[in-house]
Design a protein around this motif. Structure first.
Motif, PDB file in Angstrom:
ATOM      1  N   ILE A 193      -1.401  17.915   5.966  1.00  0.00           N
ATOM      2  CA  ILE A 193      -1.960  16.743   7.399  1.00  0.00           C
ATOM      3  C   ILE A 193      -1.896  15.354   6.864  1.00  0.00           C
ATOM      4  O   ILE A 193      -2.464  14.811   6.912  1.00  0.00           O
ATOM      5  CB  ILE A 193      -2.586  17.294   9.014  1.00  0.00           C
ATOM      6  N   ALA A 194      -2.364  15.373   5.667  1.00  0.00           N
ATOM      7  CA  ALA A 194      -2.983  14.832   5.525  1.00  0.00           C
ATOM      8  C   ALA A 194      -2.351  12.916   3.935  1.00  0.00           C
ATOM      9  O   ALA A 194      -1.159  13.782   3.979  1.00  0.00           O
ATOM     10  CB  ALA A 194      -4.636  14.420   4.567  1.00  0.00           C
ATOM     11  N   ILE A 195      -2.372  11.835   4.331  1.00  0.00           N
ATOM     12  CA  ILE A 195      -0.966  11.149   4.040  1.00  0.00           C
ATOM     13  C   ILE A 195      -2.438   9.895   2.859  1.00  0.00           C
ATOM     14  O   ILE A 195      -3.609   9.478   3.451  1.00  0.00           O
ATOM     15  CB  ILE A 195      -0.891   9.900   4.805  1.00  0.00           C
ATOM     16  N   ALA A 196      -1.646  10.294   1.230  1.00  0.00           N
ATOM     17  CA  ALA A 196      -2.700   9.404   0.612  1.00  0.00           C
ATOM     18  C   ALA A 196      -2.357   7.889   0.443  1.00  0.00           C
ATOM     19  O   ALA A 196      -1.269   7.410   1.230  1.00  0.00           O
ATOM     20  CB  ALA A 196      -2.028   9.866  -0.720  1.00  0.00           C
ATOM     21  N   ARG A 197      -3.421   6.753   0.825  1.00  0.00           N
ATOM     22  CA  ARG A 197      -2.889   5.600   0.660  1.00  0.00           C
ATOM     23  C   ARG A 197      -4.203   5.241  -0.305  1.00  0.00           C
ATOM     24  O   ARG A 197      -4.940   5.405  -1.097  1.00  0.00           O
ATOM     25  CB  ARG A 197      -3.911   4.712   2.169  1.00  0.00           C
ATOM     26  N   HIS A 198      -3.464   4.181  -1.032  1.00  0.00           N
ATOM     27  CA  HIS A 198      -4.129   3.380  -2.377  1.00  0.00           C
ATOM     28  C   HIS A 198      -4.426   1.989  -1.866  1.00  0.00           C
ATOM     29  O   HIS A 198      -3.815   1.151  -1.690  1.00  0.00           O
ATOM     30  CB  HIS A 198      -3.185   3.356  -3.428  1.00  0.00           C
ATOM     31  N   TYR A 199      -5.576   1.559  -2.393  1.00  0.00           N
ATOM     32  CA  TYR A 199      -6.226   0.198  -1.915  1.00  0.00           C
ATOM     33  C   TYR A 199      -6.629  -0.494  -3.340  1.00  0.00           C
ATOM     34  O   TYR A 199      -7.369   0.262  -3.980  1.00  0.00           O
ATOM     35  CB  TYR A 199      -7.398   0.524  -1.134  1.00  0.00           C
ATOM     36  N   ALA A 200      -7.052  -1.773  -3.368  1.00  0.00           N
ATOM     37  CA  ALA A 200      -6.811  -2.697  -4.099  1.00  0.00           C
ATOM     38  C   ALA A 200      -8.251  -3.234  -3.784  1.00  0.00           C
ATOM     39  O   ALA A 200      -8.808  -3.449  -2.602  1.00  0.00           O
ATOM     40  CB  ALA A 200      -5.884  -3.499  -5.090  1.00  0.00           C
ATOM     41  N   MET A 222       0.676  -1.051   0.270  1.00  0.00           N
ATOM     42  CA  MET A 222      -0.306  -0.261  -0.177  1.00  0.00           C
ATOM     43  C   MET A 222       0.912   1.665  -0.301  1.00  0.00           C
ATOM     44  O   MET A 222       1.746   1.374   0.930  1.00  0.00           O
ATOM     45  CB  MET A 222      -1.033  -0.154   1.675  1.00  0.00           C
ATOM     46  N   ASN A 223       0.535   2.101  -0.918  1.00  0.00           N
ATOM     47  CA  ASN A 223       1.556   3.146  -1.579  1.00  0.00           C
ATOM     48  C   ASN A 223       1.187   4.221  -0.862  1.00  0.00           C
ATOM     49  O   ASN A 223       0.423   4.151  -0.593  1.00  0.00           O
ATOM     50  CB  ASN A 223       1.575   3.682  -2.931  1.00  0.00           C
ATOM     51  N   GLN A 224       2.059   5.332   0.438  1.00  0.00           N
ATOM     52  CA  GLN A 224       1.985   6.197   1.044  1.00  0.00           C
ATOM     53  C   GLN A 224       1.996   7.633   0.683  1.00  0.00           C
ATOM     54  O   GLN A 224       3.762   8.098   0.452  1.00  0.00           O
ATOM     55  CB  GLN A 224       1.798   6.518   2.363  1.00  0.00           C
ATOM     56  N   LYS A 225       1.583   8.238   0.068  1.00  0.00           N
ATOM     57  CA  LYS A 225       2.120  10.055   0.215  1.00  0.00           C
ATOM     58  C   LYS A 225       1.106  11.110   0.370  1.00  0.00           C
ATOM     59  O   LYS A 225       0.532  11.075   0.378  1.00  0.00           O
ATOM     60  CB  LYS A 225       2.454  10.272  -1.796  1.00  0.00           C
ATOM     61  N   VAL A 226       2.399  12.302   0.353  1.00  0.00           N
ATOM     62  CA  VAL A 226       1.434  13.543   0.748  1.00  0.00           C
ATOM     63  C   VAL A 226       0.774  14.120  -0.449  1.00  0.00           C
ATOM     64  O   VAL A 226       1.461  13.947  -1.209  1.00  0.00           O
ATOM     65  CB  VAL A 226       2.016  14.757   0.950  1.00  0.00           C
ATOM     66  N   ILE A 227      -0.486  14.815  -0.587  1.00  0.00           N
ATOM     67  CA  ILE A 227      -1.305  14.675  -1.777  1.00  0.00           C
ATOM     68  C   ILE A 227      -1.845  15.723  -1.690  1.00  0.00           C
ATOM     69  O   ILE A 227      -2.453  16.496  -1.301  1.00  0.00           O
ATOM     70  CB  ILE A 227      -2.208  13.589  -1.981  1.00  0.00           C
ATOM     71  N   ALA A 247     -12.678  -1.367  -0.118  1.00  0.00           N
ATOM     72  CA  ALA A 247     -12.777  -0.816  -1.693  1.00  0.00           C
ATOM     73  C   ALA A 247     -13.491  -1.669  -2.343  1.00  0.00           C
ATOM     74  O   ALA A 247     -13.356  -3.336  -2.465  1.00  0.00           O
ATOM     75  CB  ALA A 247     -11.658  -0.606  -1.648  1.00  0.00           C
ATOM     76  N   CYS A 248     -14.936  -0.845  -2.948  1.00  0.00           N
ATOM     77  CA  CYS A 248     -15.096  -1.829  -4.020  1.00  0.00           C
ATOM     78  C   CYS A 248     -14.249  -1.555  -4.658  1.00  0.00           C
ATOM     79  O   CYS A 248     -14.874  -2.805  -6.366  1.00  0.00           O
ATOM     80  CB  CYS A 248     -16.526  -1.071  -4.384  1.00  0.00           C
ATOM     81  N   GLU A 249     -13.492  -1.670  -5.277  1.00  0.00           N
ATOM     82  CA  GLU A 249     -12.022  -0.998  -6.712  1.00  0.00           C
ATOM     83  C   GLU A 249     -11.584   0.164  -6.270  1.00  0.00           C
ATOM     84  O   GLU A 249     -11.781   0.377  -4.786  1.00  0.00           O
ATOM     85  CB  GLU A 249     -13.645   0.257  -7.777  1.00  0.00           C
ATOM     86  N   ALA A 250     -10.512  -0.124  -7.153  1.00  0.00           N
ATOM     87  CA  ALA A 250      -8.931   0.407  -6.477  1.00  0.00           C
ATOM     88  C   ALA A 250      -9.856   1.756  -6.376  1.00  0.00           C
ATOM     89  O   ALA A 250     -10.476   3.434  -6.866  1.00  0.00           O
ATOM     90  CB  ALA A 250      -8.776   0.626  -7.819  1.00  0.00           C
ATOM     91  N   SER A 251      -8.631   2.203  -5.048  1.00  0.00           N
ATOM     92  CA  SER A 251      -9.223   3.861  -4.490  1.00  0.00           C
ATOM     93  C   SER A 251      -8.523   4.526  -3.982  1.00  0.00           C
ATOM     94  O   SER A 251      -7.334   4.238  -3.877  1.00  0.00           O
ATOM     95  CB  SER A 251     -10.788   3.561  -3.191  1.00  0.00           C
ATOM     96  N   GLU A 252      -8.347   5.487  -4.337  1.00  0.00           N
ATOM     97  CA  GLU A 252      -7.730   6.523  -3.735  1.00  0.00           C
ATOM     98  C   GLU A 252      -8.204   7.669  -2.213  1.00  0.00           C
ATOM     99  O   GLU A 252      -8.882   7.715  -1.801  1.00  0.00           O
ATOM    100  CB  GLU A 252      -6.761   7.643  -4.117  1.00  0.00           C
ATOM    101  N   VAL A 253      -7.277   6.907  -0.674  1.00  0.00           N
ATOM    102  CA  VAL A 253      -8.203   7.782   0.309  1.00  0.00           C
ATOM    103  C   VAL A 253      -6.504   8.205   1.275  1.00  0.00           C
ATOM    104  O   VAL A 253      -5.755   7.724   1.213  1.00  0.00           O
ATOM    105  CB  VAL A 253      -8.217   6.278   0.983  1.00  0.00           C
ATOM    106  N   LEU A 254      -7.343  10.027   1.922  1.00  0.00           N
ATOM    107  CA  LEU A 254      -6.395  10.342   2.985  1.00  0.00           C
ATOM    108  C   LEU A 254      -6.918  10.164   3.678  1.00  0.00           C
ATOM    109  O   LEU A 254      -7.795  10.821   4.191  1.00  0.00           O
ATOM    110  CB  LEU A 254      -6.958  11.697   2.007  1.00  0.00           C
ATOM    111  N   ALA A 255      -5.661  10.076   4.236  1.00  0.00           N
ATOM    112  CA  ALA A 255      -6.026   9.165   6.265  1.00  0.00           C
ATOM    113  C   ALA A 255      -4.970  10.963   7.097  1.00  0.00           C
ATOM    114  O   ALA A 255      -4.334  10.882   6.283  1.00  0.00           O
ATOM    115  CB  ALA A 255      -5.097   8.215   6.650  1.00  0.00           C
ATOM    116  N   VAL A 256      -6.233  11.167   7.792  1.00  0.00           N
ATOM    117  CA  VAL A 256      -5.947  12.218   8.585  1.00  0.00           C
ATOM    118  C   VAL A 256      -5.322  11.808  10.038  1.00  0.00           C
ATOM    119  O   VAL A 256      -6.596  11.185  10.667  1.00  0.00           O
ATOM    120  CB  VAL A 256      -6.191  13.137   9.466  1.00  0.00           C
TER     121      VAL A 256
END
Length: 251
Positions: free
Chosen positions: A48-55, A1-6, A118-127
């Motif tokens: 303050i948000a970090i991006a995470r990707h989910y399949a 799961m990749n993370q990055k500021v977005i 996740a119902c599909e590939a999704s990009e989520v911001l976590a705080v």
């Protein structure tokens, strides 16, 4: 799961007319939380948000897990659900682009009471919960929006409970479609295009019935000219008839 500021986009996401024409579509009731933030609020959240990707199929969090973060859906689709004692999935609601979720634990603390998947590939911001609380202290408008989200979801769950007790399956389906169209529908003239894909099984899991029953009920609505379905997206051809069916079934 990749993370990055977005970076966070605050541009409203209005769906185009489903028939490809240039008619001016009207979003009936915007639910895009991120689109309601001004530039200053968006910049503060971005910091303050970090991006995470989910399949597809990945869990953002599970029932019983720690409630350390608040989440914002940048793209994709997330379902919020629980499992019955018999292991049947009960879908409480879906989250779509721009929406906030995982908010209840930020207000009350404790473990997660639901699953987010996740119902599909999704990009989520976590705080992080503590950072979000501090952010709300300095952005009262966002705090108000968060309260509105919690209030709205509480009303929806209350309506779902009453419908399960009082309504037959056909009425529950009609009310569900009307409720979803009020939040995610695009109106073109007298017709409404529901801009979210839903399988028959997902609809069944939202109203407490079987997939076969949903398929039969939707087939009847199509034959009556109430709606049509294209690529799992519902097109309400007669809102008036759908409202009548929902009212009549509830009597």
């Amino acid at each position: 799961m990749n993370q990055k500021v977005i970076a966070i986009s605050t541009a409203p996401q209005l769906a185009a007319a489903a028939d490809g024409t240039h008619a001016a579509p009207t979003l009936i009731a915007p639910s895009n939380f991120l689109a309601q933030l001004d530039a200053n609020e968006a910049a503060g959240l971005q910091a303050i948000a970090i991006a995470r990707h989910y399949a597809k199929g990945d869990y953002v969090f599970r029932c019983g897990g720690p409630g350390h973060n608040v989440y914002f859906l940048r793209s994709g689709r997330i379902k919020i659900h629980q499992l019955s004692p018999l292991g049947r999935e009960v879908i409480l609601w879906f989250c779509f682009s721009g929406e906030i979720f995982g908010l209840a634990e930020a207000a009350r603390g404790g473990e997660r009471a639901v699953n987010a998947q996740a119902c599909e590939a999704s990009e989520v911001l976590a705080v992080a919960q503590d950072k979000f609380g501090n952010y709300l202290d300095h952005h009262p408008h966002v705090a108000k929006l968060s309260m509105q989200v919690l209030s709205s979801r509480l009303r929806v769950l209350g309506e779902m409970f009453v419908n399960l007790v009082a309504d037959d399956v056909n009425t529950r389906i009609g009310k569900l479609i009307l409720r979803l169209s009020a939040r995610y529908g695009t109106r073109v003239g007298k017709e409404i295009f529901l801009n979210i894909p839903l399988t028959h099984q997902e609809i069944a899991d939202m109203i407490g019935t079987s997939r076969q029953t949903v398929t039969s009920a939707l087939g009847a609505l199509k034959r009556q000219g109430v709606l049509s379905i294209d690529n799992r997206r519902i097109h309400i051809e007669s809102e008036e008839l759908l409202n009548e069916l929902a009212r009549d079934g509830a009597r």
